[in-house]
Design a protein around this motif. Structure first.
Motif, mmCIF file in Angstrom:
data_model
loop_
_atom_site.group_PDB
_atom_site.id
_atom_site.type_symbol
_atom_site.label_atom_id
_atom_site.label_comp_id
_atom_site.label_asym_id
_atom_site.label_seq_id
_atom_site.Cartn_x
_atom_site.Cartn_y
_atom_site.Cartn_z
ATOM 1 N N ARG A 42 -17.088 16.180 -23.047
ATOM 2 C CA ARG A 42 -17.360 17.444 -23.746
ATOM 3 C C ARG A 42 -17.173 17.266 -25.248
ATOM 4 O O ARG A 42 -17.968 17.745 -26.056
ATOM 5 N N ARG A 43 -16.108 16.535 -25.626
ATOM 6 C CA ARG A 43 -15.841 16.273 -27.042
ATOM 7 C C ARG A 43 -16.971 15.432 -27.636
ATOM 8 O O ARG A 43 -17.427 15.661 -28.749
ATOM 9 N N PHE A 44 -17.447 14.429 -26.853
ATOM 10 C CA PHE A 44 -18.544 13.566 -27.305
ATOM 11 C C PHE A 44 -19.818 14.370 -27.507
ATOM 12 O O PHE A 44 -20.528 14.208 -28.496
ATOM 13 N N ARG A 45 -20.115 15.279 -26.571
ATOM 14 C CA ARG A 45 -21.310 16.114 -26.694
ATOM 15 C C ARG A 45 -21.226 17.007 -27.926
ATOM 16 O O ARG A 45 -22.220 17.222 -28.621
ATOM 17 N N CYS A 67 0.851 -1.182 0.000
ATOM 18 C CA CYS A 67 0.000 0.000 0.000
ATOM 19 C C CYS A 67 0.891 1.238 0.000
ATOM 20 O O CYS A 67 1.721 1.407 0.880
ATOM 21 N N PRO A 68 0.755 2.124 -1.006
ATOM 22 C CA PRO A 68 1.622 3.309 -1.079
ATOM 23 C C PRO A 68 1.376 4.316 0.036
ATOM 24 O O PRO A 68 2.219 5.176 0.287
ATOM 25 N N ARG A 69 0.220 4.244 0.683
ATOM 26 C CA ARG A 69 -0.037 5.197 1.766
ATOM 27 C C ARG A 69 0.483 4.686 3.096
ATOM 28 O O ARG A 69 1.007 5.451 3.906
ATOM 29 N N CYS A 70 0.324 3.368 3.329
ATOM 30 C CA CYS A 70 0.826 2.774 4.574
ATOM 31 C C CYS A 70 2.327 2.477 4.479
ATOM 32 O O CYS A 70 2.960 2.201 5.492
ATOM 33 N N HIS A 71 2.896 2.504 3.273
ATOM 34 C CA HIS A 71 4.305 2.201 3.018
ATOM 35 C C HIS A 71 4.686 0.792 3.461
ATOM 36 O O HIS A 71 5.810 0.573 3.919
ATOM 37 N N LYS A 72 3.744 -0.135 3.400
ATOM 38 C CA LYS A 72 4.068 -1.523 3.750
ATOM 39 C C LYS A 72 3.012 -2.440 3.153
ATOM 40 O O LYS A 72 2.002 -1.970 2.624
ATOM 41 N N HIS A 73 3.261 -3.743 3.271
ATOM 42 C CA HIS A 73 2.297 -4.716 2.770
ATOM 43 C C HIS A 73 1.127 -4.845 3.740
ATOM 44 O O HIS A 73 1.333 -5.018 4.941
ATOM 45 N N THR A 74 -0.089 -4.731 3.195
ATOM 46 C CA THR A 74 -1.300 -4.862 4.009
ATOM 47 C C THR A 74 -2.304 -5.704 3.221
ATOM 48 O O THR A 74 -2.203 -5.815 1.999
ATOM 49 N N PRO A 75 -3.297 -6.299 3.890
ATOM 50 C CA PRO A 75 -4.346 -7.000 3.138
ATOM 51 C C PRO A 75 -5.221 -6.027 2.344
ATOM 52 O O PRO A 75 -5.586 -4.965 2.852
ATOM 53 N N HIS A 76 -5.505 -6.379 1.106
ATOM 54 C CA HIS A 76 -6.307 -5.547 0.212
ATOM 55 C C HIS A 76 -7.525 -6.319 -0.278
ATOM 56 O O HIS A 76 -7.430 -7.503 -0.564
ATOM 57 N N ASP A 77 -8.638 -5.618 -0.411
ATOM 58 C CA ASP A 77 -9.827 -6.192 -1.049
ATOM 59 C C ASP A 77 -9.706 -5.995 -2.556
ATOM 60 O O ASP A 77 -9.358 -4.911 -3.014
ATOM 61 N N VAL A 78 -10.025 -7.043 -3.312
ATOM 62 C CA VAL A 78 -9.956 -6.970 -4.767
ATOM 63 C C VAL A 78 -11.367 -6.933 -5.320
ATOM 64 O O VAL A 78 -12.230 -7.702 -4.893
ATOM 65 N N GLU A 79 -11.619 -5.984 -6.213
ATOM 66 C CA GLU A 79 -12.927 -5.980 -6.883
ATOM 67 C C GLU A 79 -12.769 -5.525 -8.321
ATOM 68 O O GLU A 79 -11.832 -4.801 -8.654
ATOM 69 N N LYS A 80 -13.690 -5.963 -9.162
ATOM 70 C CA LYS A 80 -13.677 -5.539 -10.555
ATOM 71 C C LYS A 80 -14.126 -4.082 -10.621
ATOM 72 O O LYS A 80 -15.117 -3.712 -9.991
ATOM 73 N N ALA A 81 -13.397 -3.278 -11.386
ATOM 74 C CA ALA A 81 -13.764 -1.874 -11.531
ATOM 75 C C ALA A 81 -14.977 -1.764 -12.431
ATOM 76 O O ALA A 81 -14.976 -2.277 -13.539
ATOM 77 N N LYS A 82 -16.013 -1.118 -11.927
ATOM 78 C CA LYS A 82 -17.209 -0.919 -12.746
ATOM 79 C C LYS A 82 -17.116 0.439 -13.431
ATOM 80 O O LYS A 82 -16.441 1.355 -12.947
ATOM 81 N N LYS A 83 -17.820 0.542 -14.544
ATOM 82 C CA LYS A 83 -17.811 1.792 -15.285
ATOM 83 C C LYS A 83 -18.612 2.837 -14.512
ATOM 84 O O LYS A 83 -19.753 2.604 -14.134
ATOM 85 N N ARG A 84 -17.980 3.980 -14.304
ATOM 86 C CA ARG A 84 -18.670 5.063 -13.600
ATOM 87 C C ARG A 84 -19.304 5.992 -14.609
ATOM 88 O O ARG A 84 -18.838 6.083 -15.750
ATOM 89 N N THR A 85 -20.350 6.697 -14.188
ATOM 90 C CA THR A 85 -20.981 7.632 -15.106
ATOM 91 C C THR A 85 -19.999 8.767 -15.417
ATOM 92 O O THR A 85 -19.381 9.324 -14.511
ATOM 93 N N ALA A 86 -19.874 9.084 -16.715
ATOM 94 C CA ALA A 86 -18.913 10.081 -17.143
ATOM 95 C C ALA A 86 -19.347 11.460 -16.664
ATOM 96 O O ALA A 86 -20.504 11.838 -16.794
ATOM 97 N N SER A 87 -18.380 12.193 -16.123
ATOM 98 C CA SER A 87 -18.664 13.559 -15.695
ATOM 99 C C SER A 87 -18.846 14.449 -16.914
ATOM 100 O O SER A 87 -18.086 14.354 -17.881
ATOM 101 N N GLU A 88 -19.841 15.324 -16.868
ATOM 102 C CA GLU A 88 -20.110 16.220 -17.993
ATOM 103 C C GLU A 88 -19.010 17.264 -18.172
ATOM 104 O O GLU A 88 -18.984 17.972 -19.168
ATOM 105 N N LEU A 89 -18.133 17.380 -17.212
ATOM 106 C CA LEU A 89 -17.066 18.371 -17.297
ATOM 107 C C LEU A 89 -15.780 17.789 -17.854
ATOM 108 O O LEU A 89 -14.873 18.534 -18.218
#
Ligand code: ZN
Length: 94
Positions: free
Chosen positions: A38-41, A11-33
């Motif tokens: 903006r290019r798509f719009r 873990c880069p914040r704890c600066h050591k090895h820690t247990p991590h939860d693994v999950e599949k990244a889901k698609k987040r709603t695109a920010s209009e900003l």
């Protein structure tokens, strides 16, 4: 492909090895900003409609997957580079 739901990793914040939860990244709603949204719009605006042709052919069997690793102690999340997998299952560690 089977991967454990929980892994011991750095873990880069704890600066050591820690247990991590693994999950599949889901698609987040695109920010209009965001620039891509903006290019798509701008591209879909007015007469002419959608800028790209409809995808033809079969769906891909092997897809790119993104995983998120969340530190259990400080909740810091890292999303390393994606990789390709046919079917990915997150299983309980034995
Ligand atoms: Zn941490």
């Amino acid at each position: 492909m089977h991967l454990p739901k929980e892994v011991m990793t750095y873990c880069p914040r704890c600066h050591k090895h820690t247990p991590h939860d693994v999950e599949k990244a889901k698609k987040r709603t695109a920010s209009e900003l965001k620039w891509g949204q903006r290019r798509f719009r701008r591209a879909t605006r007015g007469y002419g409609g959608f800028p790209r042709p409809k995808p033809e052919g079969r769906a891909k069997a092997v897809r790119r997957v993104n995983l998120r690793y969340k530190c259990q102690t400080c909740k810091y999340t890292v999303q390393p580079a994606s990789f390709r997998a046919g079917a990915l299952e997150l299983t309980e560690a034995k």
